[in-house]
Structures are given as structure tokens and as C-alpha cells.
Design a protein around this motif. Structure first.
Motif, PDB file in Angstrom:
ATOM      1  N   UNK A  62       0.797  -1.226   0.000  1.00  0.00           N
ATOM      2  CA  UNK A  62       0.000   0.000   0.000  1.00  0.00           C
ATOM      3  C   UNK A  62       0.831   1.278   0.000  1.00  0.00           C
ATOM      4  N   UNK A  63       2.158   1.152   0.071  1.00  0.00           N
ATOM      5  CA  UNK A  63       3.018   2.341   0.090  1.00  0.00           C
ATOM      6  C   UNK A  63       2.805   3.173  -1.172  1.00  0.00           C
ATOM      7  N   UNK A  64       2.594   4.455  -0.972  1.00  0.00           N
ATOM      8  CA  UNK A  64       2.421   5.387  -2.087  1.00  0.00           C
ATOM      9  C   UNK A  64       3.712   6.109  -2.437  1.00  0.00           C
ATOM     10  N   UNK A  65       4.685   6.054  -1.522  1.00  0.00           N
ATOM     11  CA  UNK A  65       6.013   6.617  -1.773  1.00  0.00           C
ATOM     12  C   UNK A  65       6.997   5.904  -0.859  1.00  0.00           C
ATOM     13  N   UNK A  66       8.280   6.118  -1.086  1.00  0.00           N
ATOM     14  CA  UNK A  66       9.308   5.390  -0.342  1.00  0.00           C
ATOM     15  C   UNK A  66       9.282   5.687   1.157  1.00  0.00           C
ATOM     16  N   UNK A  90      14.056   0.465   0.944  1.00  0.00           N
ATOM     17  CA  UNK A  90      13.123   1.287   0.167  1.00  0.00           C
ATOM     18  C   UNK A  90      13.317   1.057  -1.329  1.00  0.00           C
ATOM     19  N   UNK A  91      14.559   1.084  -1.796  1.00  0.00           N
ATOM     20  CA  UNK A  91      14.829   0.909  -3.226  1.00  0.00           C
ATOM     21  C   UNK A  91      14.394  -0.473  -3.708  1.00  0.00           C
ATOM     22  N   UNK A  92      14.640  -1.497  -2.891  1.00  0.00           N
ATOM     23  CA  UNK A  92      14.263  -2.859  -3.272  1.00  0.00           C
ATOM     24  C   UNK A  92      12.744  -2.983  -3.379  1.00  0.00           C
ATOM     25  N   UNK A  93      12.049  -2.623  -2.303  1.00  0.00           N
ATOM     26  CA  UNK A  93      10.607  -2.852  -2.280  1.00  0.00           C
ATOM     27  C   UNK A  93       9.834  -1.866  -3.146  1.00  0.00           C
ATOM     28  N   UNK A  94      10.395  -0.712  -3.475  1.00  0.00           N
ATOM     29  CA  UNK A  94       9.681   0.239  -4.327  1.00  0.00           C
ATOM     30  C   UNK A  94       9.443  -0.344  -5.720  1.00  0.00           C
TER      31      UNK A  94
END
Length: 127
Positions: free
Chosen positions: A18-22, A50-54
Motif C-alpha cells: 500500500x506504500x504510495x512513496x518510499x 526502500x529501493x528494493x521494495x519500491x
């Protein structure tokens, strides 16, 4: 009823999906013990997490193995895509949960074989 381990791992994956941004990855990151935050992929640094899951969203099934262990069958797909549109090979991960300062946390993540009969399906969010 779902075990607390399954419930908390569901919260972890829901936070990622559900993340909309890092910046919204801080809540899932905070569910990891320092040991898990230093998992080689994350290198003790939230920016790697953050970079991986984004890049990804995850369709998943959670299998409850008891003793605070859960096997996750992950179907990762591009964040901008759809799970239904992708030919995805599942990956299996074994999660070990611990209670630290009255908080449920992910203490260990290891690659796993598919679960056996000792780990029944507890939650299916693969659809």
C-alpha cells in the motif's frame, strides 16, 4: 483464528503493497529487528530496503508453522503492473517472529522450500 505471527506478517506485506512513496516503508522497516535490517540485501540501511521494495508489490500466501514461524509464498510483480498480468514463479521465505519490548518483530528471513503438511495455509492474498 489467525496466529499473531501470521497477522503481523500480513501487516508487513500490506504496508509494502500500500506504500504510495518510499517514505511509507518506515512502518514495515520498523517491524524488522536490527538483525533482519542487516540482512545482506538491506545492509542495515533503510534506503536499500526502500529501493528494493519500491520496485515490487507482492501477492502472497502465508503458511503457519507454529512456534512463531511462518512460510510466505511470495509472488512479486512490478509495482506498476498487475499480478494477474505476470507469469510469476513463486518464492518461499521462512520468517521467524519474536516479541521485543512487547512488539512483534521479524527476527529472521531465510529462503525456504515449499511448506509441508506441518505448515497449513493460514492466509491467501494471492488473488
Amino acid at each position: 483464528d489467525l496466529s499473531l505471527s501470521v497477522q503481523k506478517l500480513d501487516v508487513f506485506y500490506t504496508g509494502i503493497n500500500e506504500a504510495q512513496n518510499k517514505d511509507e516503508f518506515y512502518a514495515p522497516w520498523d517491524m524488522l529487528t536490527s538483525r533482519t535490517q542487516c540482512f545482506p540485501r538491506y545492509a542495515c540501511d533503510i534506503s536499500y530496503f526502500q529501493d528494493w521494495w519500491w520496485q515490487w508489490k507482492v501477492a502472497y500466501k502465508l503458511y503457519d508453522c507454529g512456534s512463531n514461524r511462518v512460510i510466505a509464498e511470495e509472488l512479486r510483480y512490478p509495482r506498476t503492473g498487475s499480478a494477474a498480468a505476470e507469469e510469476i514463479k513463486p518464492q518461499f521465505w521462512r520468517y521467524e517472529m519474536v516479541v521485543s519490548d512487547e512488539r512483534w518483530m521479524i527476527n529472521e528471513i531465510k529462503f525456504s522450500q515449499p511448506p509441508g503438511s506441518e505448515c497449513p495455509l493460514a492466509l491467501d492474498r494471492s488473488k
